[in-house]
Scaffold this motif. Structure first.
Motif, PDB file in Angstrom:
ATOM      1  N   GLU A 150     -47.679 -27.085 -35.097  1.00 48.11           N
ATOM      2  CA  GLU A 150     -46.388 -27.716 -35.730  1.00 48.11           C
ATOM      3  C   GLU A 150     -45.307 -27.376 -34.598  1.00 48.11           C
ATOM      4  O   GLU A 150     -44.337 -28.332 -34.317  1.00 48.11           O
TER       5      GLU A 150
ATOM      6  N   ASN B 273     -34.903 -23.774 -30.359  1.00 50.79           N
ATOM      7  CA  ASN B 273     -35.468 -25.094 -30.381  1.00 50.79           C
ATOM      8  C   ASN B 273     -37.011 -24.818 -30.158  1.00 50.79           C
ATOM      9  O   ASN B 273     -37.488 -24.026 -30.003  1.00 50.79           O
ATOM     10  N   PRO B 274     -37.695 -26.099 -30.501  1.00 50.24           N
ATOM     11  CA  PRO B 274     -39.175 -26.155 -30.316  1.00 50.24           C
ATOM     12  C   PRO B 274     -39.737 -25.666 -29.021  1.00 50.24           C
ATOM     13  O   PRO B 274     -40.659 -24.990 -29.192  1.00 50.24           O
TER      14      PRO B 274
ATOM     15  N   GLU C 220     -45.989 -30.064 -31.531  1.00 49.77           N
ATOM     16  CA  GLU C 220     -45.541 -31.413 -32.154  1.00 49.77           C
ATOM     17  C   GLU C 220     -44.118 -31.634 -32.285  1.00 49.77           C
ATOM     18  O   GLU C 220     -43.373 -32.839 -31.745  1.00 49.77           O
ATOM     19  N   ALA C 221     -43.433 -30.614 -32.644  1.00 47.30           N
ATOM     20  CA  ALA C 221     -41.980 -30.811 -32.709  1.00 47.30           C
ATOM     21  C   ALA C 221     -41.445 -30.848 -31.233  1.00 47.30           C
ATOM     22  O   ALA C 221     -40.583 -31.633 -31.061  1.00 47.30           O
ATOM     23  N   GLN C 222     -41.944 -30.122 -30.442  1.00 49.90           N
ATOM     24  CA  GLN C 222     -41.413 -30.370 -28.891  1.00 49.90           C
ATOM     25  C   GLN C 222     -41.755 -31.452 -28.264  1.00 49.90           C
ATOM     26  O   GLN C 222     -41.155 -31.906 -27.564  1.00 49.90           O
TER      27      GLN C 222
END
Length: 201
Positions: free
Chosen positions: A142, A88-89, A145-147
């Motif tokens: 990236e 996961n992020p 930002e995904a998290q």
């Protein structure tokens, strides 16, 4: 980067000699500083005459550029692998921070060169190195930002500023990390990540 990690592709005798010279350059640049170092110092480090050294590397600037390229290329490969393997992020960000701290602790001589000698690179050589650094930072951004998208958390700063803060904390350990201290590089990385990650939710 340890000498074995800076080995050029291929296994010829010339490749091995180039590897030895590069490792000697890292030691000399880190100890004396790039400007004070000479090709004679590097030649002495590997037991070569100066003319023999020039057979493998033309200038000490060439050696400095290769040091930057090796460090940044390895960092980028490692970052991409961490993100690809993370479930996961959040774990991706954690892994990136831990690895950055651990790498910096394990290669203090290399990081000292990279952070203190950048002004010695002429603009035409610095530009592609800067692109490598931006590519690495983009991987971290990236993941952050995904998290943030997953957690719904808003930072009190721009995500890029947060990334720069994380990388600054990770990179600065080259100045003060003591290999004889109580923490291994990875243990210190885990502690740094534990402090920074809560900001992401």
């Amino acid at each position: 980067m340890a000498a074995r990690e800076m080995r050029p592709s291929g296994g010829s005798r010339a490749d091995e000699q180039r590897r030895r010279i590069l490792a000697a350059a890292v030691e000399v640049f880190s100890r004396r500083g790039y400007r004070a170092a000479s090709m004679n110092d590097i030649a002495d480090g590997v037991g070569l005459s100066k003319p023999s050294l020039y057979h493998y590397w033309r200038t000490k600037q060439d050696l400095l550029v290769v040091v930057y390229e090796e460090v940044l290329d390895e960092s980028l490969r490692g970052a991409r692998a961490i993100v690809a393997a993370a479930p996961n992020p959040r774990e991706a960000v954690r892994g990136l921070i831990v690895e950055r701290v651990a790498y910096t602790c394990a290669h203090q001589d290399l990081l000292k060169i990279c952070f203190e000698e950048e002004s010695e690179l002429p603009p035409d050589l610095a530009a592609p190195i800067l692109e490598r650094r931006r590519a690495f930072e983009a991987v971290v951004l990236e993941a952050v930002e995904a998290q943030l998208a997953v957690s719904g958390r808003e930072l009190p700063m721009a995500p890029k500023t947060f990334v720069n803060t994380c990388l600054g904390a990770a990179n600065w350990v080259y100045k003060w990390y003591d290999p004889a201290g109580p923490l291994s590089p990875r243990e210190l990385g885990e502690q740094v990540a534990a402090v920074l990650l809560p900001a992401l939710g």
